[in-house]
Design a protein around this motif. Sequence first.
Motif, PDB file in Angstrom:
ATOM      1  N   HIS A  55      49.320   6.511  10.148  1.00  0.00           N
ATOM      2  CA  HIS A  55      49.628   5.155   9.691  1.00  0.00           C
ATOM      3  C   HIS A  55      50.677   4.478  10.564  1.00  0.00           C
ATOM      4  N   CYS A  56      51.378   5.282  11.398  1.00  0.00           N
ATOM      5  CA  CYS A  56      52.347   4.696  12.325  1.00  0.00           C
ATOM      6  C   CYS A  56      51.637   4.107  13.524  1.00  0.00           C
ATOM      7  N   GLU A  57      50.399   4.518  13.783  1.00  0.00           N
ATOM      8  CA  GLU A  57      49.693   4.052  14.971  1.00  0.00           C
ATOM      9  C   GLU A  57      48.977   2.740  14.633  1.00  0.00           C
ATOM     10  N   PRO A  58      48.774   1.873  15.646  1.00  0.00           N
ATOM     11  CA  PRO A  58      48.189   0.565  15.337  1.00  0.00           C
ATOM     12  C   PRO A  58      46.812   0.699  14.692  1.00  0.00           C
ATOM     13  N   LYS A  59      46.608   0.020  13.578  1.00  0.00           N
ATOM     14  CA  LYS A  59      45.343   0.115  12.842  1.00  0.00           C
ATOM     15  C   LYS A  59      44.180  -0.343  13.724  1.00  0.00           C
ATOM     16  N   ILE A  60      44.441  -1.376  14.530  1.00  0.00           N
ATOM     17  CA  ILE A  60      43.386  -1.947  15.379  1.00  0.00           C
ATOM     18  C   ILE A  60      42.879  -0.926  16.414  1.00  0.00           C
ATOM     19  N   ALA A  61      43.688   0.107  16.675  1.00  0.00           N
ATOM     20  CA  ALA A  61      43.271   1.149  17.634  1.00  0.00           C
ATOM     21  C   ALA A  61      42.457   2.234  16.958  1.00  0.00           C
ATOM     22  N   LEU A  62      42.498   2.253  15.629  1.00  0.00           N
ATOM     23  CA  LEU A  62      41.901   3.387  14.922  1.00  0.00           C
ATOM     24  C   LEU A  62      40.569   3.076  14.250  1.00  0.00           C
ATOM     25  N   THR A  63      40.489   1.907  13.616  1.00  0.00           N
ATOM     26  CA  THR A  63      39.312   1.644  12.781  1.00  0.00           C
ATOM     27  C   THR A  63      38.658   0.306  13.098  1.00  0.00           C
ATOM     28  N   ASP A  64      37.342   0.260  12.926  1.00  0.00           N
ATOM     29  CA  ASP A  64      36.627  -1.012  13.084  1.00  0.00           C
ATOM     30  C   ASP A  64      36.521  -1.719  11.730  1.00  0.00           C
ATOM     31  N   ASP A  65      37.164  -1.116  10.708  1.00  0.00           N
ATOM     32  CA  ASP A  65      37.150  -1.676   9.351  1.00  0.00           C
ATOM     33  C   ASP A  65      35.724  -1.848   8.838  1.00  0.00           C
ATOM     34  N   ASN A  66      34.852  -0.970   9.294  1.00  0.00           N
ATOM     35  CA  ASN A  66      33.437  -1.094   8.948  1.00  0.00           C
ATOM     36  C   ASN A  66      32.856   0.326   8.866  1.00  0.00           C
ATOM     37  N   GLY A  75      32.352   2.364  11.448  1.00  0.00           N
ATOM     38  CA  GLY A  75      32.760   3.184  12.586  1.00  0.00           C
ATOM     39  C   GLY A  75      31.883   2.996  13.820  1.00  0.00           C
ATOM     40  N   LEU A  76      30.779   2.265  13.667  1.00  0.00           N
ATOM     41  CA  LEU A  76      29.808   2.159  14.778  1.00  0.00           C
ATOM     42  C   LEU A  76      29.839   0.800  15.479  1.00  0.00           C
ATOM     43  N   THR A  77      30.641  -0.138  14.944  1.00  0.00           N
ATOM     44  CA  THR A  77      30.638  -1.519  15.453  1.00  0.00           C
ATOM     45  C   THR A  77      30.755  -1.586  16.972  1.00  0.00           C
ATOM     46  N   PHE A  78      31.756  -0.882  17.527  1.00  0.00           N
ATOM     47  CA  PHE A  78      32.019  -1.012  18.969  1.00  0.00           C
ATOM     48  C   PHE A  78      30.937  -0.346  19.808  1.00  0.00           C
ATOM     49  N   TYR A  79      30.367   0.752  19.303  1.00  0.00           N
ATOM     50  CA  TYR A  79      29.292   1.410  20.068  1.00  0.00           C
ATOM     51  C   TYR A  79      28.108   0.450  20.202  1.00  0.00           C
ATOM     52  N   GLU A  80      27.862  -0.289  19.126  1.00  0.00           N
ATOM     53  CA  GLU A  80      26.742  -1.225  19.106  1.00  0.00           C
ATOM     54  C   GLU A  80      26.989  -2.372  20.101  1.00  0.00           C
ATOM     55  N   ILE A  81      28.171  -2.983  20.007  1.00  0.00           N
ATOM     56  CA  ILE A  81      28.478  -4.142  20.870  1.00  0.00           C
ATOM     57  C   ILE A  81      28.529  -3.704  22.338  1.00  0.00           C
ATOM     58  N   ILE A  82      29.240  -2.612  22.606  1.00  0.00           N
ATOM     59  CA  ILE A  82      29.429  -2.196  24.004  1.00  0.00           C
ATOM     60  C   ILE A  82      28.094  -1.762  24.622  1.00  0.00           C
ATOM     61  N   SER A  83      27.287  -1.009  23.861  1.00  0.00           N
ATOM     62  CA  SER A  83      25.983  -0.564  24.400  1.00  0.00           C
ATOM     63  C   SER A  83      25.145  -1.770  24.803  1.00  0.00           C
ATOM     64  N   LYS A  84      25.151  -2.779  23.951  1.00  0.00           N
ATOM     65  CA  LYS A  84      24.345  -3.973  24.201  1.00  0.00           C
ATOM     66  C   LYS A  84      24.896  -4.754  25.403  1.00  0.00           C
ATOM     67  N   ASP A  85      26.199  -5.057  25.364  1.00  0.00           N
ATOM     68  CA  ASP A  85      26.795  -5.900  26.404  1.00  0.00           C
ATOM     69  C   ASP A  85      26.856  -5.214  27.767  1.00  0.00           C
ATOM     70  N   ALA A  86      27.099  -3.910  27.771  1.00  0.00           N
ATOM     71  CA  ALA A  86      27.269  -3.193  29.049  1.00  0.00           C
ATOM     72  C   ALA A  86      26.023  -3.304  29.917  1.00  0.00           C
ATOM     73  N   HIS A  87      24.869  -3.487  29.276  1.00  0.00           N
ATOM     74  CA  HIS A  87      23.616  -3.623  30.021  1.00  0.00           C
ATOM     75  C   HIS A  87      23.675  -4.756  31.035  1.00  0.00           C
ATOM     76  N   ASN A  88      24.433  -5.819  30.707  1.00  0.00           N
ATOM     77  CA  ASN A  88      24.528  -6.983  31.604  1.00  0.00           C
ATOM     78  C   ASN A  88      25.355  -6.693  32.853  1.00  0.00           C
ATOM     79  N   TYR A  89      26.166  -5.637  32.800  1.00  0.00           N
ATOM     80  CA  TYR A  89      27.126  -5.418  33.890  1.00  0.00           C
ATOM     81  C   TYR A  89      26.874  -4.130  34.672  1.00  0.00           C
ATOM     82  N   LEU A  90      26.155  -3.187  34.076  1.00  0.00           N
ATOM     83  CA  LEU A  90      25.937  -1.898  34.749  1.00  0.00           C
ATOM     84  C   LEU A  90      24.789  -1.997  35.750  1.00  0.00           C
ATOM     85  N   ARG A  91      24.925  -1.286  36.868  1.00  0.00           N
ATOM     86  CA  ARG A  91      23.803  -1.189  37.814  1.00  0.00           C
ATOM     87  C   ARG A  91      22.785  -0.191  37.274  1.00  0.00           C
TER      88      ARG A  91
END
Length: 285
Positions: A210-221, A223-239
């Motif tokens: 609880h001493c660590e920043p909450k924004i670094a620990l949880t997506d408040d959902n 747990g998969l939110t960031f995997y979904e967004i990053i997987s989708k968006d990274a396609h535009n930038y990866l070779r």
Amino acid sequence: MSNQISIGNLIKQGENIFINYKKQDAIIDARLLMMHLFDEDYTWILMNRDKIVPEHIKQSYIYLVAKRTQGIPLQYITNSQEFMGLNFYVDERVLIPRQDTETLVEQIIEISKTKSLKNAVEIGIGSGCISIALAHYINNLKIVGIDICKKALEVANKNINIYNYQDRISIINSDVFNEFTLEDELLDLVISNPPYITKDETPFLMKELHCEPKIALTDDNDGLTFYEIISKDAHNYLREGGIIAFEIAFNQAKNVSKLLYENNYNDIQVIKDLSGKDRVVIATK
Ligand SMILES: C[S@@+](CC[C@H](N)C(=O)[O-])C[C@H]1O[C@@H](n2cnc3c(N)ncnc32)[C@H](O)[C@@H]1O
């Protein structure tokens, strides 16, 4: 605590206080705080254990022991955490680098032995431990570190300066890829240890978390939110052939692999950490 006290006896008193507070690692914490205040290693402490502690150090020691009994992580008190053989400055603005995360970095170092990795983006750079360790162990790799938290970026910047990687690691304040623009070449690597603790798990976190920043620990959902967004968006930038690499929670391998599959990545691999738990998912565009 008595007026004049030796280093050894003061450590003993610190240890006893921690034992009374039922703190794990009482003796280790008591020693580490003393090492921190003298800026010396444990051998020096042993050699000097009969030396009288100067009054100002004694006062600081008592203060730090009290802070520790309140549940402040030792790393935030000593402002340091070792990761991949490197020492990082840390404070309350960032997540404390975890040993588990070394699995992710080690996998990328392994891949770099057979595949050219020249440019990367890290989403959620935090203290900078992943990007700096990658820059340290992979020659010529350039990294853009992204974080939504400006305060975390201040810490990343401090560590980048300590290691003199200003020419190889740049930082951007952005919500995932929103403020990122590709310079000239497509990326070889997108890497992230995103906030993955679920909303439901958050209340059960250990007191110290609880001493660590909450924004670094949880997506408040879920747990998969960031995997979904990053997987989708990274396609535009990866070779083609570029790598996407995530740290995951032990129970997320199936869901994260599925997300990568649905976003047309190939060669999806799950890697376990030293304790045998699923810890990393890597795939190729
Ligand atoms: C689990 S921490 C990882 C920190 C560091 N990379 C490490 O491994 O120790 C996740 C990081 O993602 C950042 N973050 C959270 N939401 C974000 C978002 N929407 N866009 C970019 N970064 C975000 C947090 O501020 C935090 O620094």
